[in-house]
Enzyme design. Sequence first.
Site, PDB file in Angstrom:
ATOM      1  N   ARG A  90       0.859  -1.179   0.000  1.00 15.72           N
ATOM      2  CA  ARG A  90       0.000   0.000   0.000  1.00 15.72           C
ATOM      3  C   ARG A  90       0.902   1.238   0.000  1.00 15.72           C
ATOM      4  O   ARG A  90       1.780   1.371   0.855  1.00 15.72           O
ATOM      5  CB  ARG A  90      -0.878   0.011   1.256  1.00 15.72           C
ATOM      6  CG  ARG A  90      -1.706   1.250   1.307  1.00 15.72           C
ATOM      7  CD  ARG A  90      -2.598   1.285   2.490  1.00 15.72           C
ATOM      8  NE  ARG A  90      -3.420   2.482   2.408  1.00 15.72           N
ATOM      9  CZ  ARG A  90      -4.044   2.995   3.431  1.00 15.72           C
ATOM     10  NH1 ARG A  90      -3.966   2.430   4.614  1.00 15.72           N
ATOM     11  NH2 ARG A  90      -4.767   4.077   3.285  1.00 15.72           N
ATOM     12  N   HIS A 179      -7.866   7.034   0.062  1.00 10.43           N
ATOM     13  CA  HIS A 179      -8.782   5.893   0.288  1.00 10.43           C
ATOM     14  C   HIS A 179      -9.226   5.273  -1.040  1.00 10.43           C
ATOM     15  O   HIS A 179     -10.261   4.605  -1.100  1.00 10.43           O
ATOM     16  CB  HIS A 179     -10.073   6.332   1.020  1.00 10.43           C
ATOM     17  CG  HIS A 179      -9.901   6.677   2.450  1.00 10.43           C
ATOM     18  ND1 HIS A 179     -10.629   7.679   3.052  1.00 10.43           N
ATOM     19  CD2 HIS A 179      -9.128   6.150   3.423  1.00 10.43           C
ATOM     20  CE1 HIS A 179     -10.289   7.774   4.328  1.00 10.43           C
ATOM     21  NE2 HIS A 179      -9.379   6.859   4.574  1.00 10.43           N
ATOM     22  N   GLY A 209     -14.242   5.918   8.509  1.00  9.64           N
ATOM     23  CA  GLY A 209     -13.462   5.205   9.526  1.00  9.64           C
ATOM     24  C   GLY A 209     -12.903   6.251  10.467  1.00  9.64           C
ATOM     25  O   GLY A 209     -13.604   7.187  10.850  1.00  9.64           O
ATOM     26  N   GLY A 211     -10.234   7.998   9.419  1.00  5.11           N
ATOM     27  CA  GLY A 211     -10.228   8.955   8.309  1.00  5.11           C
ATOM     28  C   GLY A 211     -11.518   8.741   7.530  1.00  5.11           C
ATOM     29  O   GLY A 211     -12.021   7.625   7.482  1.00  5.11           O
ATOM     30  N   ARG A 240      -9.494  14.916  12.532  1.00  3.06           N
ATOM     31  CA  ARG A 240      -9.296  15.960  11.510  1.00  3.06           C
ATOM     32  C   ARG A 240     -10.585  16.749  11.335  1.00  3.06           C
ATOM     33  O   ARG A 240     -11.680  16.193  11.379  1.00  3.06           O
ATOM     34  CB  ARG A 240      -8.914  15.348  10.164  1.00  3.06           C
ATOM     35  CG  ARG A 240      -7.555  14.700  10.146  1.00  3.06           C
ATOM     36  CD  ARG A 240      -7.186  14.294   8.724  1.00  3.06           C
ATOM     37  NE  ARG A 240      -6.146  13.283   8.761  1.00  3.06           N
ATOM     38  CZ  ARG A 240      -6.256  12.083   8.188  1.00  3.06           C
ATOM     39  NH1 ARG A 240      -7.337  11.737   7.518  1.00  3.06           N
ATOM     40  NH2 ARG A 240      -5.269  11.230   8.274  1.00  3.06           N
ATOM     41  N   ASN A 333     -20.811   0.012  10.772  1.00  6.26           N
ATOM     42  CA  ASN A 333     -21.343  -0.362  12.087  1.00  6.26           C
ATOM     43  C   ASN A 333     -22.318   0.602  12.736  1.00  6.26           C
ATOM     44  O   ASN A 333     -23.019   0.215  13.667  1.00  6.26           O
ATOM     45  CB  ASN A 333     -20.171  -0.575  13.068  1.00  6.26           C
ATOM     46  CG  ASN A 333     -19.308  -1.748  12.674  1.00  6.26           C
ATOM     47  OD1 ASN A 333     -19.786  -2.874  12.624  1.00  6.26           O
ATOM     48  ND2 ASN A 333     -18.053  -1.488  12.358  1.00  6.26           N
ATOM     49  N   GLU A 383      -9.405  -3.628   1.842  1.00  4.48           N
ATOM     50  CA  GLU A 383      -8.325  -3.051   1.041  1.00  4.48           C
ATOM     51  C   GLU A 383      -7.227  -4.083   0.771  1.00  4.48           C
ATOM     52  O   GLU A 383      -6.638  -4.093  -0.303  1.00  4.48           O
ATOM     53  CB  GLU A 383      -7.748  -1.820   1.755  1.00  4.48           C
ATOM     54  CG  GLU A 383      -8.711  -0.639   1.687  1.00  4.48           C
ATOM     55  CD  GLU A 383      -8.434   0.438   2.722  1.00  4.48           C
ATOM     56  OE1 GLU A 383      -8.757   0.198   3.903  1.00  4.48           O
ATOM     57  OE2 GLU A 383      -7.921   1.497   2.356  1.00  4.48           O
TER      58      GLU A 383
HETATM   59  P1  ADP Z   1      -9.353   3.158  10.382  1.00 11.54           P
HETATM   60  O1  ADP Z   1      -9.676   4.330   9.508  1.00 11.54           O
HETATM   61  O2  ADP Z   1      -8.306   3.439  11.415  1.00 11.54           O
HETATM   62  O3  ADP Z   1      -9.151   1.855   9.622  1.00 11.54           O
HETATM   63  P2  ADP Z   1     -11.914   2.033  11.163  1.00 11.54           P
HETATM   64  O4  ADP Z   1     -12.379   1.874   9.754  1.00 11.54           O
HETATM   65  O5  ADP Z   1     -11.637   0.805  11.964  1.00 11.54           O
HETATM   66  O6  ADP Z   1     -10.663   2.984  11.272  1.00 11.54           O
HETATM   67  O7  ADP Z   1     -13.013   2.925  11.923  1.00 11.54           O
HETATM   68  C1  ADP Z   1     -12.857   3.313  13.242  1.00 11.54           C
HETATM   69  C2  ADP Z   1     -14.151   3.979  13.689  1.00 11.54           C
HETATM   70  O8  ADP Z   1     -15.221   3.028  13.571  1.00 11.54           O
HETATM   71  C3  ADP Z   1     -14.144   4.427  15.142  1.00 11.54           C
HETATM   72  O9  ADP Z   1     -14.728   5.716  15.255  1.00 11.54           O
HETATM   73  C4  ADP Z   1     -15.028   3.406  15.825  1.00 11.54           C
HETATM   74  O10 ADP Z   1     -15.686   3.933  16.937  1.00 11.54           O
HETATM   75  C5  ADP Z   1     -16.015   3.090  14.731  1.00 11.54           C
HETATM   76  N1  ADP Z   1     -16.668   1.796  15.001  1.00 11.54           N
HETATM   77  C6  ADP Z   1     -16.119   0.560  14.988  1.00 11.54           C
HETATM   78  N2  ADP Z   1     -17.034  -0.367  15.393  1.00 11.54           N
HETATM   79  C7  ADP Z   1     -18.176   0.313  15.664  1.00 11.54           C
HETATM   80  C8  ADP Z   1     -19.480  -0.051  16.117  1.00 11.54           C
HETATM   81  N3  ADP Z   1     -19.795  -1.324  16.362  1.00 11.54           N
HETATM   82  N4  ADP Z   1     -20.395   0.933  16.261  1.00 11.54           N
HETATM   83  C9  ADP Z   1     -20.106   2.227  15.998  1.00 11.54           C
HETATM   84  N5  ADP Z   1     -18.886   2.623  15.580  1.00 11.54           N
HETATM   85  C10 ADP Z   1     -17.939   1.701  15.408  1.00 11.54           C
END
Ligand code: ADP
Length: 401
Positions: A90, A179, A209, A211, A240, A333, A383
């Site tokens: 990546r 992304h 996420g 980001g 951010r 989620n 990814e």
């Molecule tokens: P990254 O960009 O670091 O890969 P992720 O895609 O794992 O991050 O996203 C992280 C975010 O997803 C966090 O804000 C976390 O709270 C949220 N998240 C993960 N699981 C849940 C859930 N079951 N319900 C609500 N938010 C969630």
Amino acid sequence: MKTLVINCGSSSIKYQLLTMPSSKVLAKGMVARIGDENATLSHEVEGDQLERELPVADHKAGMQIILQTLTEGDHKVVEKLSEIGAVGHRVVHGGEDFSSSVPITEEVSSAIERYADLAPLHNPPNLTGIRAAQSTLPDIPHVACFDTAFHATIPPVAYTYALPTELYEKYGVRRYGFHGTSHRYVAQRAAAILGIRDNDFNGITCHLGNGCSATAVRGGKSVDTSMGLTPLPGLVMGTRSGDIDPAILFFLESKGYDLAALNKLCNKQSGLLGVSGVSNDLRTLSEAASQGNQQAQLAIDIFAYRVKQYIGSYAAVLGRLDAVVFTGGIGENSAEVRASSCEELDLLGIHIDAQRNQSVGGPYAEIQASDSKVKVLVVATNEELAIAHDTFNVAQELTKR
Ligand code: ADP
């Protein structure tokens, strides 16, 4: 072919070993706190976890530990290193040079180094990871998969900032977007779910996420995206700010903030964390909001409001909209964020079914109501799998030459 996927950060290497083209994950894990006496290795094989603490001097040592763990001991998944056929890396920034994944030559490495200027936190560790992997696995193809590549099709009208043209010509100041691997993957999955060809798909992909970015996809190609020269603008993120009035920075400078402080403020102290004062993590914020913390609720509301604004804006850009796609930790989620982002979008023919939205599970779900003109999908991003596919395809092409 066994394909190793590497995602290298400043002090970590995440990896996955997959068999391609069947996409079976043989092992995955991460070496973290590289450079530390107490670095960690987490390695998982079919749900079985190995956790170790050990000194890891640098990225090359980290790569050697990963390869050793894959080939030796209780958690090994290959007999010898020569079974690994290619490595996919990546890489965050490929500037305007790359519109797809490419074999890593000296020229490609030089370009990654050149674009470190635009991605100082990401490209240097990406390149360190490439060099470490090339020196430990010298005889197989290494492939660079750029976060920016999918956005290479964005037209000038969407990538040009209304600044003096010489800034673009001299320094490459324009929108690049990030992304890309995730947006491309979920757009292709969405097309498959809708039963149409990739290049017939018009949609808005929302990667939410830590980001966050939204992308307008027309005919399977990115035509606009919310991140820019850097990953700072667009949607509200964990820490951010996303879009703000740039003059706020000049104003704060007059109040004594220097450049380093402003950089930290916008990238590390803003977003969900900045507004709530509680956390950058949506789960923690939802918990706080349910206990009556109004700033936590406001942060979530602003987050969803901005997603909705981008959906509206990209619907206008696209003209025809087949689907809105949610992905990433929050997109996959949080039923609350999905519901608020699509609230009162009847004007665009977007209408979520509350029950379906609450009971999302598995790799994808359709959550639109039966009278919704536009599909609303939740698609789990992957990814690593997208990088493994690209790497496999590039490696196959190389053997044909
Ligand atoms: P990254 O960009 O670091 O890969 P992720 O895609 O794992 O991050 O996203 C992280 C975010 O997803 C966090 O804000 C976390 O709270 C949220 N998240 C993960 N699981 C849940 C859930 N079951 N319900 C609500 N938010 C969630």
